[in-house]
Design a protein around this motif. Sequence first.
Motif, PDB file in Angstrom:
ATOM      1  N   CYS A  45       0.846  -1.194   0.000  1.00  0.00           N
ATOM      2  CA  CYS A  45       0.000   0.000   0.000  1.00  0.00           C
ATOM      3  C   CYS A  45       0.880   1.241   0.000  1.00  0.00           C
ATOM      4  N   CYS A  49      -1.188   3.627   5.887  1.00  0.00           N
ATOM      5  CA  CYS A  49      -2.046   2.505   5.551  1.00  0.00           C
ATOM      6  C   CYS A  49      -1.859   1.391   6.569  1.00  0.00           C
ATOM      7  N   LEU A 192     -13.599  -4.639   2.653  1.00  0.00           N
ATOM      8  CA  LEU A 192     -12.267  -4.082   2.409  1.00  0.00           C
ATOM      9  C   LEU A 192     -11.220  -5.174   2.257  1.00  0.00           C
ATOM     10  N   ARG A 193     -11.198  -6.114   3.183  1.00  0.00           N
ATOM     11  CA  ARG A 193     -10.159  -7.144   3.138  1.00  0.00           C
ATOM     12  C   ARG A 193     -10.304  -7.996   1.874  1.00  0.00           C
ATOM     13  N   GLU A 196      -8.928  -6.062  -1.098  1.00  0.00           N
ATOM     14  CA  GLU A 196      -7.468  -6.001  -1.085  1.00  0.00           C
ATOM     15  C   GLU A 196      -6.857  -7.346  -1.490  1.00  0.00           C
ATOM     16  N   GLU A 197      -7.406  -8.429  -0.977  1.00  0.00           N
ATOM     17  CA  GLU A 197      -6.870  -9.743  -1.325  1.00  0.00           C
ATOM     18  C   GLU A 197      -7.079 -10.052  -2.801  1.00  0.00           C
ATOM     19  N   ASN A 200      -4.512  -8.041  -4.857  1.00  0.00           N
ATOM     20  CA  ASN A 200      -3.176  -8.634  -4.751  1.00  0.00           C
ATOM     21  C   ASN A 200      -3.064  -9.903  -5.589  1.00  0.00           C
ATOM     22  N   VAL A 246     -10.340   1.505  -0.744  1.00  0.00           N
ATOM     23  CA  VAL A 246      -9.170   1.090  -1.516  1.00  0.00           C
ATOM     24  C   VAL A 246      -8.783   2.202  -2.489  1.00  0.00           C
ATOM     25  N   ARG A 250      -3.524   2.417  -5.677  1.00  0.00           N
ATOM     26  CA  ARG A 250      -2.959   1.115  -5.298  1.00  0.00           C
ATOM     27  C   ARG A 250      -3.160   0.106  -6.418  1.00  0.00           C
ATOM     28  N   ASN A 254      -0.022  -1.721  -8.188  1.00  0.00           N
ATOM     29  CA  ASN A 254       0.096  -3.178  -8.244  1.00  0.00           C
ATOM     30  C   ASN A 254       0.314  -3.667  -9.664  1.00  0.00           C
TER      31      ASN A 254
END
Length: 367
Positions: A45, A49, A192-193, A196-197, A200, A246, A250, A254
């Motif tokens: 991030c 963060c 959110l999680r 993000e996962e 990634n 998010v 980002r 990525n």
Amino acid sequence: MRRLLALFFMVAVLHILPSCAGVDTIAVKTIPDNAKVFKDETFMCNSPCDIPFKFSGTTGEIYNITLEKEGYKKQSYGMDRSQLFDKYFAGNYIPGSKFGSGNTFVFTYSLEKNPEPDLTAKQVSPAPVILKPAHVPATPFKQELSRRVALVIGNSAYKTSPLPNPVNDARDIAASLPSLGFEVMLVQNAGLREMEEAINSFSKKAHDAVAFFFFAGHGLQLDGENYLVPIDADMDDEGDVRYESVSAGRVMDNLRYADSNLNIVVLDACRDNPFARSFRSKTRGLARLSAPRGSIIAFSTAPGDVAADGAGRNSPYATAFIRHVANPTLSVESFFKEVAKDVSAQTRDQQRPWVSSDFLGDFSFGH
């Protein structure tokens, strides 16, 4: 004896603290902010963060944190359980973790600027320099030789201001892509999680591929940066935005580090800000974002404007996207132009999509 008991107690706490806490949150702050944060060489991030830390219980286990910011020295730190132990017993932690049942530990790092060049140093005649053309790929971009991967996210079930169509949009767009050669990841009503996962995981698949990212749902801007809102966002004011959503930056970072052949990012995320009443800023829609080299960024409406969610199954933008995506005669530039024409006509010119591109190759969704 007292020293031995104290030492035994410290070792015991160090052993059980992380396992009892679950997944701790490390809140990384830098001075100045907006530094890139890496954990064990994986980009996480931009500061400030939060990143998850889960210790397996292995003795001597260390995570390596690296901070990078243009104009500043690269800094690396080892993160181990003893540091969390010190903060815990000093009271420098926040009970509760956004990633699990642990605690939140705040680490602040001051970045050191790169030294200014010494202009008074003795001048030495430089060696001859052979000028070469700007970097050009060894072979032209050939879409038929490139893998195609896609991440499509649709968020509808917001606690504040739910939206009827984003999940429909995501499902229908995701369904249109496999026949065009895309390996598709579809994420619906993500917290959110989960977002993000998914991002990634997607960026790891994007290496040496055409990478397509689509988000439908609530989006907002803060201080010129765009944020994609998960369904579990809880924002009382602007200070919560960076931690509850998010950053679109980002996603771009990525993909840039993934070294993909072409990045196409589509944001149908310009609905009215559902948290606007508690925000001091009255900005609308998303902020203007310039595409990095080798990328195309498409917005469902112009910067600062608000997009329609649509009265039917899909938003006006998703409807136009699906209509034209399989057309083999349209280059990617012509495709987005046709989508914009349809949206403008459907909304009586109230919504005008906008595109930023820095891609010089040839590509067509429809082959």
